[in-house]
Motif scaffolding. Sequence first.
Motif, short mmCIF file in Angstrom:
data_model
loop_
_atom_site.label_atom_id
_atom_site.label_comp_id
_atom_site.label_asym_id
_atom_site.label_seq_id
_atom_site.Cartn_x
_atom_site.Cartn_y
_atom_site.Cartn_z
N ASP A 132 0.83 -1.20 0.00
CA ASP A 132 0.00 0.00 0.00
C ASP A 132 0.87 1.26 0.00
O ASP A 132 0.50 2.26 -0.60
N PHE A 133 2.02 1.18 0.68
CA PHE A 133 2.89 2.35 0.74
C PHE A 133 3.39 2.73 -0.65
O PHE A 133 3.42 3.91 -1.01
N TYR A 134 3.78 1.75 -1.45
CA TYR A 134 4.22 2.02 -2.82
C TYR A 134 3.08 2.67 -3.61
O TYR A 134 3.30 3.64 -4.34
N LYS A 135 1.90 2.14 -3.45
CA LYS A 135 0.75 2.63 -4.22
C LYS A 135 0.31 4.03 -3.79
O LYS A 135 -0.25 4.77 -4.60
N SER A 136 0.59 4.41 -2.55
CA SER A 136 0.08 5.69 -2.05
C SER A 136 1.14 6.79 -1.90
O SER A 136 0.80 7.95 -1.79
N ASN A 137 2.41 6.43 -1.91
CA ASN A 137 3.46 7.42 -1.70
C ASN A 137 4.23 7.64 -3.01
O ASN A 137 5.05 6.80 -3.40
N VAL A 138 3.96 8.76 -3.68
CA VAL A 138 4.55 8.98 -5.01
C VAL A 138 6.07 9.13 -4.97
O VAL A 138 6.75 8.72 -5.92
N GLU A 139 6.61 9.70 -3.91
CA GLU A 139 8.06 9.85 -3.82
C GLU A 139 8.73 8.47 -3.78
O GLU A 139 9.70 8.21 -4.49
N PHE A 140 8.19 7.58 -2.95
CA PHE A 140 8.73 6.23 -2.86
C PHE A 140 8.52 5.48 -4.17
O PHE A 140 9.40 4.76 -4.64
N LYS A 141 7.36 5.67 -4.78
CA LYS A 141 7.07 5.02 -6.05
C LYS A 141 8.10 5.42 -7.11
O LYS A 141 8.59 4.57 -7.88
N SER A 142 8.47 6.68 -7.14
CA SER A 142 9.46 7.17 -8.09
C SER A 142 10.81 6.48 -7.89
O SER A 142 11.47 6.08 -8.85
N ILE A 143 11.20 6.30 -6.62
CA ILE A 143 12.46 5.65 -6.30
C ILE A 143 12.44 4.18 -6.72
O ILE A 143 13.40 3.68 -7.32
N VAL A 144 11.34 3.51 -6.44
CA VAL A 144 11.21 2.09 -6.79
C VAL A 144 11.22 1.91 -8.30
O VAL A 144 11.89 1.00 -8.83
N LEU A 145 10.52 2.78 -9.02
CA LEU A 145 10.51 2.69 -10.49
C LEU A 145 11.90 2.93 -11.07
O LEU A 145 12.27 2.32 -12.07
N LEU A 146 12.66 3.79 -10.44
CA LEU A 146 14.05 4.03 -10.87
C LEU A 146 14.85 2.74 -10.73
O LEU A 146 15.57 2.33 -11.64
N GLY A 147 14.71 2.06 -9.58
CA GLY A 147 15.41 0.79 -9.37
C GLY A 147 14.95 -0.28 -10.35
O GLY A 147 15.75 -1.03 -10.89
N LEU A 148 13.64 -0.33 -10.57
CA LEU A 148 13.09 -1.31 -11.52
C LEU A 148 13.60 -1.04 -12.93
O LEU A 148 13.98 -1.98 -13.65
N GLY A 149 13.64 0.21 -13.33
CA GLY A 149 14.14 0.56 -14.66
C GLY A 149 15.59 0.14 -14.84
O GLY A 149 15.97 -0.40 -15.89
N SER A 150 16.38 0.36 -13.82
CA SER A 150 17.79 -0.04 -13.87
C SER A 150 17.91 -1.56 -13.97
O SER A 150 18.73 -2.08 -14.74
N LEU A 151 17.08 -2.27 -13.20
CA LEU A 151 17.10 -3.73 -13.26
C LEU A 151 16.71 -4.22 -14.65
O LEU A 151 17.36 -5.10 -15.22
N TYR A 152 15.67 -3.63 -15.23
CA TYR A 152 15.25 -4.02 -16.58
C TYR A 152 16.37 -3.80 -17.60
O TYR A 152 16.54 -4.60 -18.52
#
Length: 195
Positions: A132-152
């Motif tokens: 829920d935190f990922y889905k509701s906190n845009v700052e954290f979501k941005s950080i996670v998407l950055l990590g995911l993009g790098s992994l991809y």
Amino acid sequence: MQSIVRLKKTLHKKKFDALKKIELAELYSEINCEDSAYATYYNVFEKEKINKTLNDEQYKELLFKLHLIESSKHNYQRDRRFFLNQLKINSQKDPSDKWYAKIEYENFKDLYEDSLKYKLAFEKIKTVQNTDFYKSNVEFKSIVLLGLGSLYTNLKQFDLSEKALNESLQISTKNNDYLHQTYTLINLGVNERVR
């Protein structure tokens, strides 16, 4: 620097103030004075063992910041993870999954950046994205998407990387988060270069 000097003068005249010390540590951190930031956070941590002036959430934030600074230092021994483990213990009964998400993201970084275990890292980041935190906190979501993009990018899934990084860039631009905008743009460039 002027803010640091002003704050240090104020702190010198008063009794120990944990929140002001944390503010000082954050200022050190912003200008990449990691050793000073770490020492200041650690000083608060030591005092809090006895004084307990911080509320529960402030104390958890202190543990997390200590972990982040400690783990960013050169020659950090990953197996120690003292502050992250303390945070995990202190947040087990939280009704929110905020700290669970943040701890799992740190575990993702260990799997991805340090161990190069991409399959396990991918599973871990998907777990983070289901919180829920990922889905509701845009700052954290941005950080996670950055990590995911790098992994991809490392998985040679360039289109998925570009999609995740562009979403991260859009969020960080909307939030005026210049640091993560920069990281995301660098990662977009790396993705294109590798492609």
